[in-house]
Design an enzyme around this catalytic site. Structure first.
Site, PDB file in Angstrom:
ATOM      1  N   CYS A   1       0.831  -1.200   0.000  1.00 29.92           N
ATOM      2  CA  CYS A   1       0.000   0.000   0.000  1.00 29.92           C
ATOM      3  C   CYS A   1       0.871   1.258   0.000  1.00 29.92           C
ATOM      4  O   CYS A   1       1.338   1.691   1.055  1.00 29.92           O
ATOM      5  CB  CYS A   1      -0.920  -0.011   1.219  1.00 29.92           C
ATOM      6  SG  CYS A   1      -1.934   1.473   1.338  1.00 29.92           S
TER       7      CYS A   1
ATOM      8  N   CYS B   1      -0.211   4.182   2.278  1.00 29.29           N
ATOM      9  CA  CYS B   1      -0.033   3.988   3.725  1.00 29.29           C
ATOM     10  C   CYS B   1       1.446   4.048   4.095  1.00 29.29           C
ATOM     11  O   CYS B   1       1.842   4.729   5.030  1.00 29.29           O
ATOM     12  CB  CYS B   1      -0.529   2.619   4.156  1.00 29.29           C
ATOM     13  SG  CYS B   1      -2.123   2.193   3.501  1.00 29.29           S
ATOM     14  N   ASP B   2       2.240   3.277   3.370  1.00 31.98           N
ATOM     15  CA  ASP B   2       3.593   3.008   3.849  1.00 31.98           C
ATOM     16  C   ASP B   2       4.671   3.872   3.199  1.00 31.98           C
ATOM     17  O   ASP B   2       5.807   3.899   3.668  1.00 31.98           O
ATOM     18  CB  ASP B   2       3.910   1.513   3.655  1.00 31.98           C
ATOM     19  CG  ASP B   2       2.901   0.655   4.400  1.00 31.98           C
ATOM     20  OD1 ASP B   2       2.352   1.151   5.402  1.00 31.98           O
ATOM     21  OD2 ASP B   2       2.641  -0.481   3.978  1.00 31.98           O
TER      22      ASP B   2
END
Ligand SMILES: Cc1cc2nc3c(=O)[nH]c(=O)nc-3n(C[C@H](O)[C@H](O)[C@H](O)COP(=O)(O)OP(=O)(O)OC[C@H]3O[C@@H](n4cnc5c(N)ncnc54)[C@H](O)[C@@H]3O)c2cc1C
Length: 509
Positions: A337, A340-341
């Site tokens: 992701c 997200c990361d």
């Protein structure tokens, strides 16, 4: 740091809703993040007479706790909860002041009855759209149960802590110092993980259904609503209600809705399903299907549900590259992701495996955060839409490697590189990296149906134009089928088709 006018006006409106006085205890230093946090906290206090600020020594600096007068709740924000965590901050303020969280009474009772001491810590990034769900769920638990404490930690402010814990994917939740869970988790999922979910006995005396839907994404929700509207007994069992849209940021092609976010759409699906008399069994995984007089669906917890007809809508998940290192370094540098990361790799070198739309979109996104992105494509050219490729080629810190077969993701305790074979020369090459984002498409969630109905060589359930499978009374819809395209609107349409076909089947049998 002055809050921008829009945030200030939003805060002003929300803070009118505070019910009782609250006390913010702040632990600050002389660093920039402390200054920003203190400015935010003082701004909050200036906007509402119900908020007072006290100095305190907390475990982390900068951080602040949100408390009732005379009683600490255990809710702490370490860092400055703006960005995606702004809503978490507002909700914490309101809930600590006495406004009831918007969850069912049964869940509230479940939380209140949890025994034992739980000290949760959730590491987040402020651009992570999956993080607030976890932060907000754990904050609700802290508000309701004095034995539960929760600290949100902004990884960008507490870099050393994040590095010492080898956290390379957020949200990363810890409980009492031990890893608890990575990625998006709903309140129900957290409770189930703590061992307070439903057991097989609770399913033992369920009457057979007319239609049982397996899978709670757009296809399953649509199928269940269409069935329930016929007034027949309908159930829906889902491992994770919402499905893939929970991991989707912006949706702009769900016709009639100009723009929305995946989690918002998932919440709307759930609300719509709950309008009807549908037995929703969330956080339950189907493991076996068998056609007897009725169709039987066995769940992972051992319970067996029976139904006159079944609609399978188990969707799809990220495809793994299945090379050495992928499983070992998952969440330790191997990520799926980018939204997200990505921030955890700020200033570092990463690779994106896959040159389709999702891979190239990921590379464009990451290029704005990291030092350098290498796109690894197996074929001799990228497959992404031209407009995305054009954008990618304007970026100075992206390299595209085509004809490259990933051989291994290397590392010790976390990723340190990737080895690929140049398919033209046969030469093996190694790149030093801090992270690898795997973006090579999706695989249908149909392994559990092995040996039952007919599937394509890709594992997709073969359906006719009514969604019927090769087993009478068993229908399928959405991304788990051999439908030509995989989209939200298409899944919903096929869910409706399968449901109407199941109703026809019930009338005739
Ligand atoms: C990052 C990303 C971005 C996307 N963007 C868009 C977009 O902008 N527009 C668009 O139209 N589409 C988009 N899509 C595609 C879209 O999300 C899917 O086509 C759609 O979600 C498919 O719906 P579904 O119900 O068939 O399956 P899913 O959404 O995959 O839902 C499957 C459901 O089945 C459950 N399940 C799986 N296995 C089991 C089991 N064994 N037992 C019980 N339950 C099970 C899952 O938990 C889930 O509830 C995107 C997909 C991704 C990954």
């Amino acid at each position: 740091m002055a809050l921008d006018a829009e945030i200030k006006s939003q805060l002003n409106q929300y803070l009118q809703l505070l019910e009782n006085d609250i006390v913010l205890k702040v632990s600050t230093g002389t660093d920039k993040a402390s200054e920003e946090m203190l400015a935010l906290v003082n701004e909050l206090a200036s906007l509402s007479s119900k908020i007072t600020v006290e100095k305190a020594e907390l475990e982390r600096t900068p951080s602040f706790s949100v408390n009732r007068v005379g009683e600490d709740t255990g809710i702490v924000f370490a860092g400055v909860p703006l960005g995606h965590e702004f809503t978490s901050l507002v909700l914490a303020l309101l809930q600590v002041s006495g406004r009831a969280p918007k969850v069912d009474q049964s869940i509230i009772d479940q939380i209140k009855s949890i025994e034992g001491e739980y000290n949760f810590e959730t590491y987040v990034s402020l651009t992570c759209h999956n993080c607030p769900e976890v932060v907000q769920a754990l904050n609700i638990m802290s508000v309701l149960n004095p034995n539960i404490k929760h600290t949100m930690v902004d990884g960008a402010v507490f870099k050393e802590e994040v590095e010492s814990k080898d956290i390379l994917a957020v949200p990363a939740a810890f409980v009492n110092g031990k890893e608890f869970g990575n990625g998006r988790m709903t309140l129900d999922e957290i409770l189930a993980k703590l061992g307070s979910g439903p057991s097989a006995e609770q399913f033992a005396d369920k009457e057979p259904y007319d239609v049982l839907v397996v899978g709670g994404g757009p296809a399953g929700a649509s199928a269940a609503i269409y069935a329930a509207r016929k007034g027949i007994r309908t159930g829906i069992v889902a491992e994770r209600f919402g499905g893939q849209i929970l991991d989707t940021l912006s949706i702009e092609n769900f016709i009639s809705v100009k723009e929305t976010e995946g989690p918002k759409l998932a919440a709307a699906l759930e609300e719509h399903v709950k309008q009807y008399n549908i037995d929703v069994m969330n956080l339950q995984r189907a493991t076996r299907l068998e056609k007897k007089d009725l169709v039987e669906i066995e769940l992972e917890n051992g319970a067996v549900l029976k139904s006159k007809s079944v609609i399978i809508s188990t969707g799809a998940r990220w495809r793994n590259i299945n090379v050495p290192g992928e499983a070992e370094f998952k969440n330790k540098g191997v990520a799926y992701c980018p939204h997200c990361d990505g921030p955890l790799f700020a200033g570092k070198d990463v690779a994106v495996i896959g040159g389709g739309n999702s891979g190239v979109e990921a590379a464009i996104d990451l290029a704005g955060i990291v030092n350098h992105v290498t796109v690894i494509e197996y074929n001799d050219s990228l497959k992404a839409d031209e407009v995305l490729q054009n954008r990618l080629h304007t970026l100075p810190n992206v390299t595209v490697v085509t004809n490259a077969q990933t051989k291994e993701i290397t590392g010790t305790d976390k990723v340190n590189g990737l080895t690929y074979v140049d398919r033209e020369s046969g030469e093996e090459k190694h790149i030093e990296l801090a992270g690898v984002f795997v973006q090579i498409g999706l695989v249908p969630n149909t392994e559990w149906l092995e040996g039952t109905l007919e599937r394509s060589r890709f594992g997709e359930i073969i359906v006719d134009k009514r969604g019927a499978t090769t087993i009478p009374g068993v229908f399928a819809a959405g991304d788990c089928t051999d439908s030509a395209y995989k989209q939200i609107i298409i899944s919903m349409g096929s869910g409706a088709t399968a449901s109407l076909a199941a109703f026809d089947y019930l009338i005739r049998n």
